[in-house]
Design a protein around this motif. Structure first.
Motif, PDB file in Angstrom:
ATOM      1  N   SER A  83     -48.765  -5.703 -12.031  1.00 53.57           N
ATOM      2  CA  SER A  83     -49.443  -5.659 -13.327  1.00 53.57           C
ATOM      3  C   SER A  83     -49.020  -4.384 -14.039  1.00 53.57           C
ATOM      4  O   SER A  83     -48.631  -3.397 -13.410  1.00 53.57           O
ATOM      5  CB  SER A  83     -50.967  -5.690 -13.156  1.00 53.57           C
ATOM      6  OG  SER A  83     -51.406  -4.563 -12.405  1.00 53.57           O
ATOM      7  N   PHE A 107     -49.430  -2.230 -18.219  1.00 56.10           N
ATOM      8  CA  PHE A 107     -49.900  -2.289 -19.608  1.00 56.10           C
ATOM      9  C   PHE A 107     -49.490  -1.035 -20.370  1.00 56.10           C
ATOM     10  O   PHE A 107     -49.152  -0.001 -19.790  1.00 56.10           O
ATOM     11  CB  PHE A 107     -51.420  -2.476 -19.674  1.00 56.10           C
ATOM     12  CG  PHE A 107     -52.228  -1.319 -19.126  1.00 56.10           C
ATOM     13  CD1 PHE A 107     -52.451  -0.170 -19.868  1.00 56.10           C
ATOM     14  CD2 PHE A 107     -52.780  -1.398 -17.853  1.00 56.10           C
ATOM     15  CE1 PHE A 107     -53.193   0.881 -19.360  1.00 56.10           C
ATOM     16  CE2 PHE A 107     -53.527  -0.354 -17.333  1.00 56.10           C
ATOM     17  CZ  PHE A 107     -53.736   0.792 -18.090  1.00 56.10           C
ATOM     18  N   GLU A 141     -50.048  -6.139 -22.283  1.00 57.76           N
ATOM     19  CA  GLU A 141     -49.841  -6.274 -20.847  1.00 57.76           C
ATOM     20  C   GLU A 141     -48.447  -6.831 -20.558  1.00 57.76           C
ATOM     21  O   GLU A 141     -47.877  -7.564 -21.366  1.00 57.76           O
ATOM     22  CB  GLU A 141     -50.917  -7.164 -20.234  1.00 57.76           C
ATOM     23  CG  GLU A 141     -52.308  -6.563 -20.391  1.00 57.76           C
ATOM     24  CD  GLU A 141     -53.376  -7.320 -19.626  1.00 57.76           C
ATOM     25  OE1 GLU A 141     -53.063  -8.414 -19.083  1.00 57.76           O
ATOM     26  OE2 GLU A 141     -54.519  -6.816 -19.550  1.00 57.76           O
ATOM     27  N   PHE A 142     -47.929  -6.461 -19.401  1.00 55.32           N
ATOM     28  CA  PHE A 142     -46.595  -6.884 -18.969  1.00 55.32           C
ATOM     29  C   PHE A 142     -46.712  -7.685 -17.678  1.00 55.32           C
ATOM     30  O   PHE A 142     -47.577  -7.409 -16.845  1.00 55.32           O
ATOM     31  CB  PHE A 142     -45.700  -5.664 -18.738  1.00 55.32           C
ATOM     32  CG  PHE A 142     -45.599  -4.750 -19.935  1.00 55.32           C
ATOM     33  CD1 PHE A 142     -44.752  -5.061 -20.990  1.00 55.32           C
ATOM     34  CD2 PHE A 142     -46.349  -3.587 -20.007  1.00 55.32           C
ATOM     35  CE1 PHE A 142     -44.660  -4.229 -22.096  1.00 55.32           C
ATOM     36  CE2 PHE A 142     -46.261  -2.745 -21.106  1.00 55.32           C
ATOM     37  CZ  PHE A 142     -45.419  -3.069 -22.150  1.00 55.32           C
ATOM     38  N   ASP A 143     -45.826  -8.655 -17.507  1.00 56.61           N
ATOM     39  CA  ASP A 143     -45.870  -9.478 -16.306  1.00 56.61           C
ATOM     40  C   ASP A 143     -44.578  -9.424 -15.493  1.00 56.61           C
ATOM     41  O   ASP A 143     -44.493 -10.000 -14.413  1.00 56.61           O
ATOM     42  CB  ASP A 143     -46.198 -10.933 -16.649  1.00 56.61           C
ATOM     43  CG  ASP A 143     -45.294 -11.499 -17.726  1.00 56.61           C
ATOM     44  OD1 ASP A 143     -44.228 -10.917 -17.984  1.00 56.61           O
ATOM     45  OD2 ASP A 143     -45.667 -12.533 -18.319  1.00 56.61           O
ATOM     46  N   ARG A 144     -43.572  -8.719 -15.995  1.00 53.71           N
ATOM     47  CA  ARG A 144     -42.333  -8.525 -15.242  1.00 53.71           C
ATOM     48  C   ARG A 144     -42.011  -7.037 -15.244  1.00 53.71           C
ATOM     49  O   ARG A 144     -41.959  -6.422 -16.303  1.00 53.71           O
ATOM     50  CB  ARG A 144     -41.177  -9.331 -15.849  1.00 53.71           C
ATOM     51  CG  ARG A 144     -41.390 -10.840 -15.781  1.00 53.71           C
ATOM     52  CD  ARG A 144     -40.121 -11.592 -16.179  1.00 53.71           C
ATOM     53  NE  ARG A 144     -39.698 -11.281 -17.537  1.00 53.71           N
ATOM     54  CZ  ARG A 144     -40.151 -11.912 -18.620  1.00 53.71           C
ATOM     55  NH1 ARG A 144     -41.041 -12.873 -18.506  1.00 53.71           N
ATOM     56  NH2 ARG A 144     -39.692 -11.592 -19.829  1.00 53.71           N
ATOM     57  N   VAL A 166     -40.315  -2.596 -17.771  1.00 52.34           N
ATOM     58  CA  VAL A 166     -41.352  -3.627 -17.872  1.00 52.34           C
ATOM     59  C   VAL A 166     -41.075  -4.474 -19.111  1.00 52.34           C
ATOM     60  O   VAL A 166     -40.480  -4.012 -20.085  1.00 52.34           O
ATOM     61  CB  VAL A 166     -42.769  -3.014 -17.962  1.00 52.34           C
ATOM     62  CG1 VAL A 166     -43.076  -2.164 -16.739  1.00 52.34           C
ATOM     63  CG2 VAL A 166     -42.929  -2.173 -19.239  1.00 52.34           C
ATOM     64  N   GLU A 167     -41.544  -5.733 -19.062  1.00 55.24           N
ATOM     65  CA  GLU A 167     -41.386  -6.621 -20.210  1.00 55.24           C
ATOM     66  C   GLU A 167     -42.359  -7.774 -20.083  1.00 55.24           C
ATOM     67  O   GLU A 167     -42.993  -7.982 -19.036  1.00 55.24           O
ATOM     68  CB  GLU A 167     -39.951  -7.157 -20.295  1.00 55.24           C
ATOM     69  CG  GLU A 167     -39.516  -7.948 -19.080  1.00 55.24           C
ATOM     70  CD  GLU A 167     -38.056  -8.360 -19.160  1.00 55.24           C
ATOM     71  OE1 GLU A 167     -37.308  -7.774 -19.951  1.00 55.24           O
ATOM     72  OE2 GLU A 167     -37.668  -9.274 -18.406  1.00 55.24           O
ATOM     73  N   ASN A 168     -42.494  -8.550 -21.171  1.00 54.37           N
ATOM     74  CA  ASN A 168     -43.324  -9.749 -21.146  1.00 54.37           C
ATOM     75  C   ASN A 168     -42.671 -10.849 -21.972  1.00 54.37           C
ATOM     76  O   ASN A 168     -41.622 -10.657 -22.605  1.00 54.37           O
ATOM     77  CB  ASN A 168     -44.749  -9.454 -21.629  1.00 54.37           C
ATOM     78  CG  ASN A 168     -44.788  -8.931 -23.069  1.00 54.37           C
ATOM     79  OD1 ASN A 168     -43.877  -9.177 -23.862  1.00 54.37           O
ATOM     80  ND2 ASN A 168     -45.842  -8.206 -23.413  1.00 54.37           N
ATOM     81  N   GLU A 169     -43.302 -12.028 -21.965  1.00 54.59           N
ATOM     82  CA  GLU A 169     -42.744 -13.193 -22.660  1.00 54.59           C
ATOM     83  C   GLU A 169     -42.711 -13.010 -24.166  1.00 54.59           C
ATOM     84  O   GLU A 169     -41.929 -13.647 -24.874  1.00 54.59           O
ATOM     85  CB  GLU A 169     -43.563 -14.438 -22.303  1.00 54.59           C
ATOM     86  CG  GLU A 169     -43.469 -14.855 -20.844  1.00 54.59           C
ATOM     87  CD  GLU A 169     -42.109 -15.405 -20.487  1.00 54.59           C
ATOM     88  OE1 GLU A 169     -41.326 -15.717 -21.409  1.00 54.59           O
ATOM     89  OE2 GLU A 169     -41.814 -15.518 -19.280  1.00 54.59           O
ATOM     90  N   ASP A 174     -42.145  -7.791 -25.748  1.00 54.33           N
ATOM     91  CA  ASP A 174     -42.457  -6.377 -25.582  1.00 54.33           C
ATOM     92  C   ASP A 174     -41.712  -5.853 -24.359  1.00 54.33           C
ATOM     93  O   ASP A 174     -41.613  -6.543 -23.329  1.00 54.33           O
ATOM     94  CB  ASP A 174     -43.958  -6.177 -25.382  1.00 54.33           C
ATOM     95  CG  ASP A 174     -44.776  -6.699 -26.551  1.00 54.33           C
ATOM     96  OD1 ASP A 174     -44.637  -6.150 -27.650  1.00 54.33           O
ATOM     97  OD2 ASP A 174     -45.563  -7.650 -26.349  1.00 54.33           O
ATOM     98  N   TYR A 175     -41.239  -4.619 -24.433  1.00 54.61           N
ATOM     99  CA  TYR A 175     -40.576  -4.028 -23.285  1.00 54.61           C
ATOM    100  C   TYR A 175     -40.637  -2.513 -23.375  1.00 54.61           C
ATOM    101  O   TYR A 175     -40.759  -1.936 -24.467  1.00 54.61           O
ATOM    102  CB  TYR A 175     -39.113  -4.488 -23.175  1.00 54.61           C
ATOM    103  CG  TYR A 175     -38.194  -3.902 -24.223  1.00 54.61           C
ATOM    104  CD1 TYR A 175     -37.428  -2.766 -23.936  1.00 54.61           C
ATOM    105  CD2 TYR A 175     -38.082  -4.473 -25.489  1.00 54.61           C
ATOM    106  CE1 TYR A 175     -36.579  -2.222 -24.884  1.00 54.61           C
ATOM    107  CE2 TYR A 175     -37.238  -3.936 -26.441  1.00 54.61           C
ATOM    108  CZ  TYR A 175     -36.484  -2.810 -26.136  1.00 54.61           C
ATOM    109  OH  TYR A 175     -35.647  -2.273 -27.078  1.00 54.61           O
TER     110      TYR A 175
END
Length: 385
Positions: free
Chosen positions: A274, A276, A287-290, A309-312, A315-316
Motif C-alpha cells: 500500500s 499514498f 493512493e497507489f497500488d503498484r 509507485v503508480e496507480n491505474e 499518478d506516479y
C-alpha cells in the motif's frame, strides 16, 4: 476522505484513541509483540530534516525475549489483567541523528511496564540504586486529545507533547488495521501527522524542539516478517508513505548484512502493499497500488533505495532515497527450550529524496516544486517467531 474525518465527532476520535492503552491480551499468543513508537521530525532550515528522533516501547510474549541483547525479559500470554491494568516486561529504546552523526541506543532500558486503560497511561521505569531512573512513560494529555511522553536514557532525556488537528486521516488517530483470526492477527492505531514540542537533552546538549510527529501503536499476534516502510515529509507538510511486507531469503538473515549483489538483495515476493501521497497545503489524498522499493548496494556505508509507485489513474512518484544515517533494533526469542532462537532485525535509514519526479492529481511534482523531502525508511529482515 478528508471531509469524513473533519465531520467525525470528538467521541469517535476518543474511541480510537482509547485503543492506544490496550494491547489486546485476550488475543495474544506465543508469537505476539507490541510496539508504541514516536518518530519526530523537528523543524529545520530545509523543512522537516535532516534531523530525526525515535523513541519506542517494545514488548513480546515468551519466557526468553531479548531486545538489543539486553538481559532476557518475559511476558506471559495468559498473565492476569485486572481492572484494565496490564503488567508486563518491556524495553524502551531510542535514537537521534542527522546527516552528520547518528546517536544510536541513547535509550536502552528494560523494566516492568504498567499499562492502564482507565488512566490512559503506559509506564516502563527502572529505578537505580543512586535514586535515578531510566525508561519511559507516555500518557494522555489532560487539556486536549494528544499524548505526552517522558524518556530517560544514559545519553538522552526527552519530555514532549504531541497532538493533532483532528481534521483528516493524517491528523487524527486512525484505526488503520484490525485483523483477528484463530491463527493470529494484527491491530494498528496510527496518528500519522501530529505536532510536537518539548525539551530535549541530547548528546549535543539541551534544547527546545518542535515539529511534526508520527505515532503508532502496533500489536502483532503473528510472527514478525520482513517489510519495507517509508514515511517522508516535505516543507509544506505533504506526506508520502509506502508499506511492502515481503518474503524472501532475508527471512533467514541474522544481524546487519546484505547479499553480495543487487539482484540477490532484490529477490523478494511482496505479500501485500500500500502507498499514498497526502497533500499538506490543500485537500487531496492519492493512493497507489503498484510499487517497488529496491536497495542500491555499494553506494556507501548503507544502501540507498530506488522508490517507484503508480496507480491505474496515471499518478506516479519516483525518487532515490539517499540515506545518510542508520539505526537498528533487534529482537531475539528463544524457542524449543533454548535449542533455537528466532531473530528479527529492525533497520531504520534516515534519507533525503533525490531525483524526485512524478504527477499526482494532475500536478507535476519534483524537487523544485516540493522543496527538500526527508524521511525514514525501515528495512526489516529476519523472522520473529
Amino acid at each position: 476522505m478528508t471531509d469524513a474525518f473533519a465531520d467525525r465527532a470528538l467521541a469517535e476520535h476518543r474511541r480510537v484513541f482509547k485503543k492506544i492503552w490496550w494491547q489486546n491480551p485476550e488475543r495474544q499468543n506465543g508469537t505476539s509483540s507490541s510496539w508504541w513508537f514516536f518518530l519526530l521530525f523537528p523543524d529545520g532550515e530545509e523543512g522537516y530534516g535532516p534531523r530525526q528522533l525515535m523513541f519506542s516501547i517494545a514488548a513480546c510474549v515468551g519466557d526468553q525475549c531479548r531486545v538489543n541483547d539486553l538481559p532476557p525479559q518475559g511476558m506471559d500470554a495468559d498473565r492476569p489483567v485486572a481492572d484494565g491494568v496490564d503488567r508486563f516486561n518491556a524495553t524502551t529504546v531510542g535514537w537521534t541523528g542527522d546527516d552528520e552523526v547518528v546517536h544510536d541506543h541513547v535509550v536502552k532500558q528494560s523494566a516492568e511496564a504498567v499499562l492502564s486503560r482507565e488512566e490512559q497511561r503506559l509506564e516502563a521505569w527502572a529505578d537505580r540504586e543512586d535514586g535515578t531512573r531510566r525508561g519511559s512513560e507516555m500518557a494522555a494529555l489532560s487539556d486536549r486529545l494528544g499524548l505526552r511522553a517522558h524518556v530517560i536514557g544514559d545519553d538522552a532525556e526527552a519530555e514532549f507533547e504531541a497532538w493533532g488537528n483532528l481534521d483528516s486521516k493524517m491528523t487524527s488517530p486512525h484505526h488503520s488495521l484490525d485483523i483477528d483470526t484463530p491463527l493470529g492477527g494484527a491491530e494498528v492505531v496510527a496518528w500519522r501527522q501530529m505536532e510536537f514540542e518539548g525539551e530535549f537533552d541530547l548528546p549535543d546538549g539541551p534544547e527546545s524542539l518542535s515539529g511534526l510527529c508520527y505515532f503508532q501503536r502496533v500489536c502483532f499476534d503473528m510472527p514478525l516478517l520482513p517489510w519495507k516502510w517509508i514515511w517522508a515529509l516535505f516543507p509544506d507538510g505533504t506526506s508520502f508513505s509506502v508499506l511492502i511486507p515481503f518474503v524472501g531469503p532475508q527471512l533467514f538473515r541474522r544481524g546487519y548484512k546484505f547479499f553480495s549483489s543487487n539482484r540477490l538483495e532484490r529477490l523478494t515476493i511482496p505479500l501485500q502493499q500500500s502507498g499514498f501521497w497526502n497533500w499538506g497545503s490543500r485537500d487531496g489524498h492519492v493512493e497507489f497500488d503498484r510499487m517497488t522499493v529496491e536497495p542500491l548496494l555499494g553506494s556507501g556505508e548503507q544502501p540507498d533505495f530506488d522508490v517507484r509507485v503508480e496507480n491505474e489513474a496515471g499518478d506516479y512518484v519516483r525518487f532515490v532515497a539517499r540515506t545518510y544515517g542508520r539505526a537498528r533494533n533487534w529482537l531475539d526469542r528463544s524457542r524449543l527450550g533454548g535449542r533455537f532462537s528466532s531473530h528479527w532485525s529492525y533497520n531504520e535509514f534516515m534519507f533525503r529524496m533525490t531525483g524526485l519526479a512524478g504527477r499526482v492529481s494532475g500536478t507535476p511534482v519534483d524537487g523544485e516544486s516540493m522543496g527538500p523531502g526527508f524521511g525514514t525508511l525501515e528495512y526489516s529482515t529476519g523472522l520473529g517467531l
